[in-house]
Enzyme design. Structure first.
Site, PDB file in Angstrom:
ATOM      1  N   LYS A 133       0.827  -1.210   0.000  1.00 29.05           N
ATOM      2  CA  LYS A 133       0.000   0.000   0.000  1.00 29.05           C
ATOM      3  C   LYS A 133       0.866   1.268   0.000  1.00 29.05           C
ATOM      4  CE  LYS A 133      -3.815  -2.185   2.571  1.00 29.05           C
ATOM      5  NZ  LYS A 133      -4.767  -2.002   3.699  1.00 29.05           N
ATOM      6  N   TYR A 183     -12.718  -3.060  -2.426  1.00 30.53           N
ATOM      7  CA  TYR A 183     -13.213  -2.924  -1.056  1.00 30.53           C
ATOM      8  C   TYR A 183     -14.742  -2.841  -1.051  1.00 30.53           C
ATOM      9  CZ  TYR A 183      -8.423  -2.199   0.645  1.00 30.53           C
ATOM     10  OH  TYR A 183      -7.091  -2.363   0.989  1.00 30.53           O
ATOM     11  N   ASN A 190      -1.813   0.232   7.036  1.00 26.09           N
ATOM     12  CA  ASN A 190      -1.270  -1.018   7.572  1.00 26.09           C
ATOM     13  C   ASN A 190      -0.425  -1.795   6.566  1.00 26.09           C
ATOM     14  OD1 ASN A 190      -3.347  -1.831   5.988  1.00 26.09           O
ATOM     15  ND2 ASN A 190      -4.566  -2.783   7.599  1.00 26.09           N
ATOM     16  N   HIS A 214      -1.985  -5.349   1.749  1.00 26.13           N
ATOM     17  CA  HIS A 214      -3.235  -6.099   1.584  1.00 26.13           C
ATOM     18  C   HIS A 214      -2.850  -7.526   1.220  1.00 26.13           C
ATOM     19  CE1 HIS A 214      -7.097  -7.544   0.100  1.00 26.13           C
ATOM     20  NE2 HIS A 214      -6.402  -8.066  -0.905  1.00 26.13           N
ATOM     21  N   GLU A 259      -9.223 -11.508  -7.017  1.00 30.80           N
ATOM     22  CA  GLU A 259      -8.368 -10.321  -6.848  1.00 30.80           C
ATOM     23  C   GLU A 259      -7.178 -10.338  -7.816  1.00 30.80           C
ATOM     24  OE1 GLU A 259      -7.473 -10.163  -2.649  1.00 30.80           O
ATOM     25  OE2 GLU A 259      -9.509  -9.486  -2.161  1.00 30.80           O
TER      26      GLU A 259
END
Ligand code: IDP
Ligand code: MG
Length: 154
Positions: A9, A49, A112, A115, A126
């Site tokens: 990310k 998401y 964080n 993913h 995905e």
């Protein structure tokens, strides 16, 4: 063998942790079979998401995921989905176990670092979202015989 999707990310890219995180997957014995830098937009984030679009924090999440390019990775190994989720740790970095990526690098629920797909079914969906088929490579880890016993690799 299973293949799973990892996104490094903006919290990873901006903190210049790409190399450290990639190294964790490599040293575990996982094989990188696809990797590219991408700029995400609202369309792909609303899809990725979709389970969170109605949550109050979604606008901030989308903003954080667009704040810089991300690095998308396709990672392969026996039970790779579960292994990579284990390496990723609990969503909120403040509650993630030390030794996990989030537990070692993150102080946030949102920022964080990574993913990772949460099931083989979602991994397939995905991977197709972030990679064209020809961007995922079929090759054998040269050390396969020393990473697994013969009866573990099908
Ligand atoms: P996961 O990334 O551990 O699978 P999910 O529940 O699928 O967790 O949430 C996706 C991402 O949305 C998280 O990694 C995090 O960046 C963000 N997120 C989840 N819950 C919250 C929250 O309560 N506040 C802010 N961001 C959140
Ligand atoms: Mg998730």
């Amino acid at each position: 063998m299973e293949t799973t999707l990892v996104l490094l990310k903006p919290s990873c890219v901006q903190r210049q942790l790409i190399g450290q995180i990639v190294n964790r997957f490599e040293r575990r014995g996982l094989l990188i079979v696809g990797m590219k830098m991408m700029q995400l937009d609202d369309a792909i984030l609303r899809e990725h998401y979709s389970h969170l679009v109605d949550r109050p924090f979604f606008p901030l999440l989308a903003q954080s995921m667009k704040a810089s390019p991300i690095v998308a990775m396709a990672i392969r190994g026996v039970e790779a989905v579960q292994v990579v989720r284990g390496m990723t740790g609990f969503t909120n970095g403040r509650r993630a176990d030390p030794g996990t990526i989030r537990g070692d690098y993150a102080m946030s629920n949102q920022q964080n670092i990574v993913h990772a797909s949460d099931s083989p079914e979602n991994a397939a969906i995905e991977l197709a979202r972030f990679f064209r088929p020809e961007e995922i490579f079929e090759y054998r880890h040269a050390l396969t015989d020393f990473l697994y016993s013969q009866d573990e690799v099908i």
